[in-house]
Design an enzyme around this catalytic site. Structure first.
Site, PDB file in Angstrom:
ATOM      1  CE  LYS A   1      -0.670   0.117   4.945  1.00  0.00           C
ATOM      2  NZ  LYS A   1       0.017   1.242   5.462  1.00  0.00           N
ATOM      3  CB  THR A   2       4.027   2.078   1.655  1.00  0.00           C
ATOM      4  OG1 THR A   2       3.391   1.802   3.074  1.00  0.00           O
ATOM      5  CG2 THR A   2       4.837   3.586   1.878  1.00  0.00           C
TER       6      THR A   2
ATOM      7  CG  ASP B   1      -0.927   4.651   5.014  1.00  0.00           C
ATOM      8  OD1 ASP B   1      -1.535   3.461   4.685  1.00  0.00           O
ATOM      9  OD2 ASP B   1       0.369   4.542   5.198  1.00  0.00           O
ATOM     10  CD  GLU B   2      -1.877   1.526   8.508  1.00  0.00           C
ATOM     11  OE1 GLU B   2      -2.905   1.119   8.346  1.00  0.00           O
ATOM     12  OE2 GLU B   2      -0.588   1.230   8.267  1.00  0.00           O
TER      13      GLU B   2
ATOM     14  CD  GLN C   1      -3.099  -4.928   8.377  1.00  0.00           C
ATOM     15  OE1 GLN C   1      -1.978  -4.823   8.872  1.00  0.00           O
ATOM     16  NE2 GLN C   1      -3.184  -4.880   7.190  1.00  0.00           N
TER      17      GLN C   1
ATOM     18  NE  ARG D   1       1.979  -7.584  11.032  1.00  0.00           N
ATOM     19  CZ  ARG D   1       1.663  -6.820  10.232  1.00  0.00           C
ATOM     20  NH1 ARG D   1       2.473  -6.040   9.790  1.00  0.00           N
ATOM     21  NH2 ARG D   1       0.443  -6.866   9.673  1.00  0.00           N
TER      22      ARG D   1
END
Length: 688
Positions: A29-30, A214-215, A245, A580
């Protein structure tokens, strides 16, 4: 454009209106956000100065700026920052509308607690009965839900809520008098300016023609409202997030914001990013099978082209000691650089027994979320001096340093000063007229003059000398040397800041460091096993992840067991923890566990049952397994070893050292410039 998959490319080029990018864990996504910004600028769809990109950490903002600069060669004047940094920018530009001094102070979390304790004392309320921590959280939640002190006080019906309401009113009055803001003010006051002043709103709506967030699943109410009002004019809004998330409801985050995006923006387009570039198929299938048990979510299915990989490994042990021993065994079997291994737990209290096992096995480790540089008392003293020089209305900072180092200013003198300031409705600094106190006042006035003449680094040196902060740590003891080194290290921070930003003001510097967070200043490059809570692991990745405490009442946490929404958040937290892992994931549980001084037998976590059986390999280990690694815990009263603080010792690996702290059987030892925690029973350790 090269290297983007079909969905990523579609997200990059879409420019017809509101866009929701549902980006699964590890789906790049970044990179998509970065490429979208580059695409907008290179195709002249928007000027750099008309872009607002919001991230949730300063570290993420810095990384995004770096990526964009490497692609475009510049970042123009685009605003890439956190919500708090954006709020600070708006307030600084329009501080006069809020009747704020231009050199207002931002107080940190510890200072907020200090103020609340002071208010409780003035109200003759016992902090043992009325928790300052609870009151602090209630005020913070109120601000993030845009409830001001007057409204809260009017709504408060009984008991603790009424106390919170009264403290909230006093707290706001004190901050106003001090020309100070807390972190929550950076959001609620900037939103207030946008909501109530059409001139300010029009300026920022036209300034930020394209907004990227973002987020988005982690936004709270005030952040959500800020995004809506800023994007309302041009409708060029792109948000990225993943409802699976969302794990920060305790901070006020509301995952419904992302679930309701299509209702808020009727013509919104939704693009799913489901290809994961981090983990193996088995890890992702396990995570998918778990999270499907949540009802409140946007359905998606992560997949990977990185190969099948190995099943999740699950070990059930008899107790927390054997769980810790199994962690040691797993680390040794992995036999890879320790920096590639992470141990996750639900609560910090679980780390103690794991630390003991790592110490006994002589395996280096580091805990993320430990004591922060900026939170050390000597650094907070130095920053308080800087804040007071910048803003003499800042009574909080003044009270912290007026007798640091000791100047013979007693509590009675301070009480008299506070009484005089209150009677005359002026700041404590203005009220100073006593001879001893005037010496302190003269130092601050002199430093204010020097602040206009010298660089930040030179100013820090002047503070250390004139206030005698440096002198108080010059007796040569080990602890004082460490504190002195920390004060000297602060000059490295000011030097770096000046090199990066060139000529700048003290106010700029204080604003910048006030936005720094604990985790963002941690370095993760040392070759050691990383220990952290699952919440702290968000956004990170490791080749090998070991997740501990998979038991009901531990994970999911006891407080969530009677709340369906809380269980869903705990499940999302487990999903985050599993994703993770890049190569292999281990899950551990104990039949019995001592936690908070009590031993309990808990049922196996429901999350283990929710992962498909064909994706998990189970090992039920009998009592006595790994016997050679069992930790024999000596009694705290056992004095056979005779160690004490100040003893000179020798270690087979680290060499000669001095014990500076003893907690039970764990010694904190300084070896040259290194500080280690070592069991006094360790065979490598001897007196000298």
């Amino acid at each position: 454009m090269s290297g983007l998959n079909k969905e990523q490319h579609e997200a990059m080029v879409y420019n017809e209106g509101p866009l929701l990018i549902l980006a699964g864990a590890g789906s790049g996504k970044t990179r998509v956000l970065t490429e979208k910004i580059v695409y907008l600028v290179e195709n002249n769809l928007v000027l750099p100065e008309n872009i607002l990109a919001i991230t949730f950490t300063n570290k993420a903002a810095q990384e995004m700026r770096h990526r964009i600069k490497s692609r475009l060669g510049h970042t123009g004047y685009m605003q890439i920052s956190t919500f708090h940094a954006l709020g600070l920018k708006i307030i600084r530009e329009y501080h006069q509308l809020l009747k704020l001094n231009k050199n207002f102070t931002i107080i940190d979390s510890d200072d907020v607690l200090t103020v609340i304790k002071k208010i409780l004392k003035s109200m003759n309320l016992d902090p043992k009965h009325y928790s300052p921590y609870y009151i602090k959280e209630q005020i913070s939640n109120a601000k993030n839900n845009l409830i001001n002190a007057v409204t809260y006080n009017n709504l408060a019906k009984m008991g603790i809520d009424q106390v919170v309401g009264k403290v909230y009113l006093e707290y706001e009055a004190l901050l106003n008098k001090n020309h100070s803001l807390d972190f929550d003010d950076l959001l609620q006051l900037s939103y207030k300016l946008l909501k109530t002043n059409s001139e300010v709103l029009n300026y920022y709506q036209d300034k930020f023609k394209y907004i990227l967030v973002d987020e988005y699943q982690d936004t709270n109410m005030v952040q959500y409202e800020m995004v809506k009002i800023l994007s309302d004019k041009h409708k060029h809004l792109c948000v990225v997030g993943d409802s699976d998330q969302s794990i920060y409801s305790w901070r006020g985050a509301n995952y419904q914001n992302i679930l309701n995006f299509e209702k808020d923006f009727k013509d919104a387009k939704v693009i799913l990013l489901e290809q994961n570039y981090r983990s193996t198929e088995m890890i992702l299938k396990s995570a998918n099978s778990l999270i499907k048990h949540n009802q409140n979510r946007k359905d998606k299915n992560l997949w990977s082209s990185l190969g099948k990989g190995e099943p999740i490994q699950y070990y059930q042990l008899d107790n927390e000691i054997e769980e810790a021993n199994q962690i040691i065994k797993i680390i040794k079997e992995i036999n890879q650089p320790l920096s590639e291994i992470c141990v996750l737990y639900r609560t910090n209290a679980q780390s103690r027994i794991i630390e003991e096992a790592l110490l006994k096995a002589n395996i280096p480790y580091k805990i993320v979320g430990g004591f922060q540089f900026y939170n050390r008392s000597e650094i907070k003293d130095l920053i308080a001096y800087l804040k007071l020089i910048n803003n003499t209305y800042d009574d909080i900072s003044l009270l912290r340093v007026i007798n640091k180092p000791k100047r013979g200013i007693g509590s009675k003198s301070i009480e008299n000063l506070e009484m005089l300031a209150k009677e005359q409705n002026i700041s404590l600094f203005e009220a100073i007229n006593d001879k001893k106190l005037l010496q302190f006042k003269d130092i601050i006035i002199k430093l204010q003059t020097l602040a206009n003449e010298k660089t930040l680094t030179e100013l820090v040196e002047e503070i250390l000398e004139l206030t005698k902060l440096k002198e108080q740590y010059s007796n040569g003891t080990l602890e004082e040397n460490i504190r002195l080194e920390n004060l000297e290290e602060f000059k490295s921070i000011t030097t770096s800041f000046e090199e990066e930003y060139g000529s700048t003001t003290l106010a700029d510097f204080l604003n910048e460091i006030s936005l720094l967070t604990d985790f963002e200043n941690k370095t993760l490059d040392k070759d050691a096993v990383t220990l952290m809570t699952m919440h702290a692991a968000k956004g990170l990745e490791f080749n090998y992840v070991i997740i501990t405490g998979l038991e009901e009442s531990v994970f999911p946490h006891l407080k969530s067991l009677d709340n369906a929404e809380a269980i869903e958040e705990e499940r999302r937290l487990c999903y985050v923890a599993i994703t993770r892992a890049k190569k292999k994931c281990y899950l551990l549980s104990a039949k019995k566990r001592m936690l908070f001084g009590q031993t309990k037998s808990n049922l196996t976590s429901r999350f283990l049952k929710e992962i498909d059986n064909n994706l998990i390999e189970k090992h039920e280990l009998a009592t006595g397994f790994l016997k050679e690694l069992t930790i024999k815990k000596p009694k705290l009263t056992d004095n056979r070893h005779g160690y004490k603080i100040g003893d000179n010792v020798q270690h087979k690996i680290y060499g000669n050292g001095v014990i500076v702290e003893l907690k039970g059987y764990i010694a904190t030892i300084v070896f040259g410039k290194e500080i280690k925690k070592i069991l006094v029973t360790h065979t490598f350790l001897k007196k000298r």
